[in-house]
Design a protein around this motif. Structure first.
Motif, mmCIF file in Angstrom:
data_model
loop_
_atom_site.group_PDB
_atom_site.id
_atom_site.type_symbol
_atom_site.label_atom_id
_atom_site.label_comp_id
_atom_site.label_asym_id
_atom_site.label_seq_id
_atom_site.Cartn_x
_atom_site.Cartn_y
_atom_site.Cartn_z
ATOM 1 N N PRO A 64 -7.900 -3.166 10.368
ATOM 2 C CA PRO A 64 -8.022 -1.774 10.822
ATOM 3 C C PRO A 64 -7.065 -1.407 11.954
ATOM 4 C CG PRO A 64 -10.192 -2.789 10.599
ATOM 5 C CD PRO A 64 -9.186 -3.885 10.512
ATOM 6 N N PHE A 65 -6.451 -2.395 12.580
ATOM 7 C CA PHE A 65 -5.607 -2.132 13.745
ATOM 8 C C PHE A 65 -4.137 -2.453 13.466
ATOM 9 C CE2 PHE A 65 -9.829 -3.699 14.939
ATOM 10 C CZ PHE A 65 -10.372 -2.482 15.340
ATOM 11 N N LEU A 66 -3.784 -2.416 12.198
ATOM 12 C CA LEU A 66 -2.416 -2.638 11.759
ATOM 13 C C LEU A 66 -1.884 -1.373 11.102
ATOM 14 C CD1 LEU A 66 -2.867 -6.201 10.243
ATOM 15 C CD2 LEU A 66 -1.473 -5.628 12.234
ATOM 16 N N PRO A 67 -0.559 -1.201 11.042
ATOM 17 C CA PRO A 67 -0.012 -0.052 10.318
ATOM 18 C C PRO A 67 -0.534 0.001 8.890
ATOM 19 C CG PRO A 67 1.706 -1.165 11.566
ATOM 20 C CD PRO A 67 0.485 -2.031 11.656
ATOM 21 N N ALA A 68 -0.698 1.200 8.359
ATOM 22 C CA ALA A 68 -1.274 1.373 7.035
ATOM 23 C C ALA A 68 -0.468 0.679 5.948
ATOM 24 C CB ALA A 68 -1.392 2.870 6.721
ATOM 25 N N LEU A 69 0.841 0.512 6.184
ATOM 26 C CA LEU A 69 1.693 -0.080 5.152
ATOM 27 C C LEU A 69 1.904 -1.573 5.342
ATOM 28 C CD1 LEU A 69 4.448 -0.458 6.945
ATOM 29 C CD2 LEU A 69 4.824 1.926 6.343
ATOM 30 N N PHE A 70 1.129 -2.214 6.219
ATOM 31 C CA PHE A 70 1.347 -3.621 6.536
ATOM 32 C C PHE A 70 1.313 -4.501 5.287
ATOM 33 C CE2 PHE A 70 0.021 -7.854 7.951
ATOM 34 C CZ PHE A 70 0.888 -8.084 9.005
ATOM 35 N N VAL A 71 0.313 -4.332 4.451
ATOM 36 C CA VAL A 71 0.179 -5.180 3.258
ATOM 37 C C VAL A 71 1.352 -4.967 2.317
ATOM 38 C CG1 VAL A 71 -1.185 -5.572 1.165
ATOM 39 C CG2 VAL A 71 -2.322 -5.425 3.392
ATOM 40 N N ALA A 86 -3.714 -8.806 0.801
ATOM 41 C CA ALA A 86 -4.803 -8.091 1.474
ATOM 42 C C ALA A 86 -6.000 -9.005 1.710
ATOM 43 C CB ALA A 86 -5.214 -6.875 0.649
ATOM 44 N N ALA A 87 -6.311 -9.861 0.731
ATOM 45 C CA ALA A 87 -7.421 -10.804 0.896
ATOM 46 C C ALA A 87 -7.112 -11.820 1.991
ATOM 47 C CB ALA A 87 -7.689 -11.517 -0.428
ATOM 48 N N GLN A 88 -5.859 -12.247 2.081
ATOM 49 C CA GLN A 88 -5.466 -13.169 3.146
ATOM 50 C C GLN A 88 -5.562 -12.493 4.511
ATOM 51 O OE1 GLN A 88 -1.605 -14.034 1.552
ATOM 52 N NE2 GLN A 88 -2.313 -15.827 0.398
ATOM 53 N N LEU A 89 -5.163 -11.241 4.570
ATOM 54 C CA LEU A 89 -5.263 -10.492 5.824
ATOM 55 C C LEU A 89 -6.713 -10.325 6.251
ATOM 56 C CD1 LEU A 89 -4.097 -8.740 8.099
ATOM 57 C CD2 LEU A 89 -4.073 -6.812 6.488
ATOM 58 N N ALA A 90 -7.588 -10.117 5.295
ATOM 59 C CA ALA A 90 -9.000 -9.894 5.614
ATOM 60 C C ALA A 90 -9.629 -11.092 6.322
ATOM 61 C CB ALA A 90 -9.782 -9.579 4.339
ATOM 62 N N LEU A 91 -9.029 -12.274 6.162
ATOM 63 C CA LEU A 91 -9.557 -13.480 6.793
ATOM 64 C C LEU A 91 -9.074 -13.652 8.230
ATOM 65 C CD1 LEU A 91 -9.024 -15.968 3.823
ATOM 66 C CD2 LEU A 91 -11.173 -14.871 4.503
ATOM 67 N N CYS A 92 -8.119 -12.823 8.633
ATOM 68 C CA CYS A 92 -7.519 -12.951 9.969
ATOM 69 C C CYS A 92 -8.345 -12.157 10.974
ATOM 70 C CB CYS A 92 -6.081 -12.457 9.948
ATOM 71 S SG CYS A 92 -5.197 -12.736 11.502
ATOM 72 N N ARG A 93 -8.779 -12.823 12.048
ATOM 73 C CA ARG A 93 -9.708 -12.197 12.983
ATOM 74 C C ARG A 93 -9.198 -12.131 14.417
ATOM 75 N NH1 ARG A 93 -14.597 -9.897 10.824
ATOM 76 N NH2 ARG A 93 -14.256 -10.264 8.609
ATOM 77 N N SER A 94 -7.909 -12.318 14.615
ATOM 78 C CA SER A 94 -7.404 -12.241 15.978
ATOM 79 C C SER A 94 -5.905 -11.990 15.978
ATOM 80 C CB SER A 94 -7.701 -13.544 16.736
ATOM 81 O OG SER A 94 -7.146 -13.495 18.040
ATOM 82 N N PHE A 95 -5.455 -11.217 16.995
ATOM 83 C CA PHE A 95 -4.028 -11.024 17.229
ATOM 84 C C PHE A 95 -3.501 -12.015 18.267
ATOM 85 C CE2 PHE A 95 -5.319 -6.698 15.872
ATOM 86 C CZ PHE A 95 -4.461 -6.560 14.785
ATOM 87 N N TRP A 127 5.380 -11.549 13.273
ATOM 88 C CA TRP A 127 5.221 -10.124 13.518
ATOM 89 C C TRP A 127 4.244 -9.877 14.670
ATOM 90 C CZ3 TRP A 127 1.546 -6.356 13.684
ATOM 91 C CH2 TRP A 127 1.995 -5.042 13.557
ATOM 92 N N PRO A 128 4.530 -8.955 15.587
ATOM 93 C CA PRO A 128 5.770 -8.200 15.707
ATOM 94 C C PRO A 128 6.720 -8.769 16.760
ATOM 95 C CG PRO A 128 4.112 -7.137 17.031
ATOM 96 C CD PRO A 128 3.487 -8.393 16.491
#
Length: 446
Positions: free
Chosen positions: A33-40, A55-64, A166-167
């Motif tokens: 939710p806190f990434l640019p809309a076009l990230f995927v 997108a499924a791989q991103l969904a598992l990421c819980r920290s910047f 990134w970034p």
């Protein structure tokens, strides 16, 4: 209601950025939710990865946080390295570790030899790489399956390392960037002969002690041909700009691809004076025997579009320019910052060397191009998605309105830099540059 919901979301993202609680919230709801809309789409298109998989791989990421973010994406890179190593071993080629740890041109040549049969996996991927390219290739060329699998895995590893980077700016991200960058160099130089092109890794020293790193891609034995200076944006890499251009290697153009000043390996911040960086690069190009000094154009993507617009106004050696997704004036207003994720705000501050949010606003305002539009005397193609969520589309409209020889193309229902229309806008840009760069002069070089 949709607009209210969107406004509320942007306000929420800004509130988290101002209170530095984005990562706290990401632990609970994920980073997406806190990434640019076009990230995927951005990374999926570059890597030939199915968007639903990324997108499924991103969904598992819980920290910047630096360690957790990079570890997450590098776990997928390691999986691709394992796939590549198994296929390379079957081919009798060098291991990925040996390639990354060595500067031995012999090993890079060996890699090119074993992967040449599947070179189209790299050379023909274009702006939107198909997730089914390897499957289709192997069905047509089963004898070259290992080469295709190895090459595809190396490209995907490079892209996952880019996602880890990134970034930019934090220590582990910068290490991931170096791995991704090195992989890109290896693949391009190894497979340049099979693609029928020359690809030089270029280092151009700058007066401030920095250097421009880039790739000069040209047809074999080229002399005095039109050349396009390509520059990317705030957190783009050479790979992101170069890989799509390989598809256009037979269009009679050479391409010099560079990263924007202020990003990744540069030590000096981005500023209006960064014009001189592009001037130094153009100095380099006009002194290269492959380049026709009277036929130099420019292509800028995202923040690179800012420089393609600015240099079109101030650099008399440019003959045509393309600017996609340009932040020019309205984007730099405080009102336009609402909804920009904390990580991007931090990246902007680092890129321009701002010491505070107030200083960031001041330095961004100094980058306004409003007074430059009417000074652009060359043909300029202005491109963007009509629903840009990162940059004000009004900037593109105003550039095209006031620049005397500008054309505007906005892609409906698309986002920043029109990624879903990547093939269309790249095709259009290359045709524009081929059309508007002047005919070759007679009588040799100046």
């Amino acid at each position: 209601m949709a607009s209210v919901s969107s406004a509320a979301r942007r306000a929420f993202v800004s509130a988290l950025a101002l209170t530095h609680t984005t990562d706290w919230m990401a632990h609970r709801v994920g980073t997406a939710p806190f990434l640019p809309a076009l990230f995927v789409e951005r990374f999926a298109h570059l890597g030939g990865i199915a968007p639903e998989v990324f997108a499924a791989q991103l969904a598992l990421c819980r920290s910047f946080e630096d360690r957790r973010w990079t570890a997450h994406w590098e776990s997928f890179a390691r999986e691709q390295f394992r796939i590549a190593d198994a296929a390379l071993a079957a081919l009798g080629g060098p291991s990925t570790r040996a390639l990354l740890d060595s500067t031995d041109d012999v090993q890079i040549g060996e890699l090119g030899d074993v992967l040449a049969a599947a070179v189209e996996i790299l050379a023909e991927r274009g702006p939107i790489a198909s997730a089914d390219a390897v499957t289709g290739f192997c069905a047509r060329h089963p004898e070259s399956r290992d080469a295709a699998v190895a090459l595809d895995a190396l490209i995907k590893a490079m892209v996952y390392e880019f996602a880890a980077a990134w970034p930019g700016w934090s220590p582990r991200r910068l290490l991931a960037y170096q791995t991704s960058h090195r992989l890109c160099e290896i693949l391009l130089t190894a497979l340049a002969p099979a693609m029928g092109v020359s690809i030089d890794v270029v280092r151009i020293p700058l007066p401030d002690g920095d250097e421009v790193r880039g790739f000069l891609l040209a047809p074999k034995d080229a002399q005095y041909i039109p050349t396009v200076l390509v520059t990317n944006g705030l957190e783009g890499t050479l790979a992101e700009s170069t890989l799509p251009l390989l598809r256009y290697r037979a269009e009679g153009l050479a391409y010099f691809v560079m990263e924007m000043p202020g990003t990744y390996h540069y030590t000096q911040p981005l500023a209006p004076g960064s014009e001189r960086v592009y001037t130094v690069v153009i100095d380099f190009l006009v002194n290269d025997s492959r380049v026709d000094a009277d036929r130099i154009g420019m292509l800028g993507i995202s923040f690179g579009g800012h420089w393609a617009t600015r240099m079109a106004a101030v650099e008399p050696r440019l003959r045509a320019s393309v600017a996609n997704g340009t932040p020019a004036d309205r984007t730099f207003s405080p009102a336009s910052s609402t909804g920009i994720p904390e990580l991007l705000v931090s990246t902007i501050r680092s890129t321009i060397g701002a010491t505070s949010l107030l200083d960031m606003v001041r330095k961004l305002s100094a980058l306004s191009l409003r007074d430059y539009y009417r000074r652009i005397a060359i043909p300029l193609l202005v491109i963007n998605g009509a629903n840009d969520t990162l940059v004000s589309v009004q900037d593109s409209i105003e550039i095209a309105t006031y620049a005397p020889h500008a054309q505007l193309v906005l892609y409906a229902d698309d986002d920043h830099c029109a990624p879903r229309h990547g093939i269309e806008w790249f095709d259009l840009s290359i045709e524009f540059l081929r059309t508007y760069l002047p005919h070759r002069r007679t009588g040799g070089r100046r």
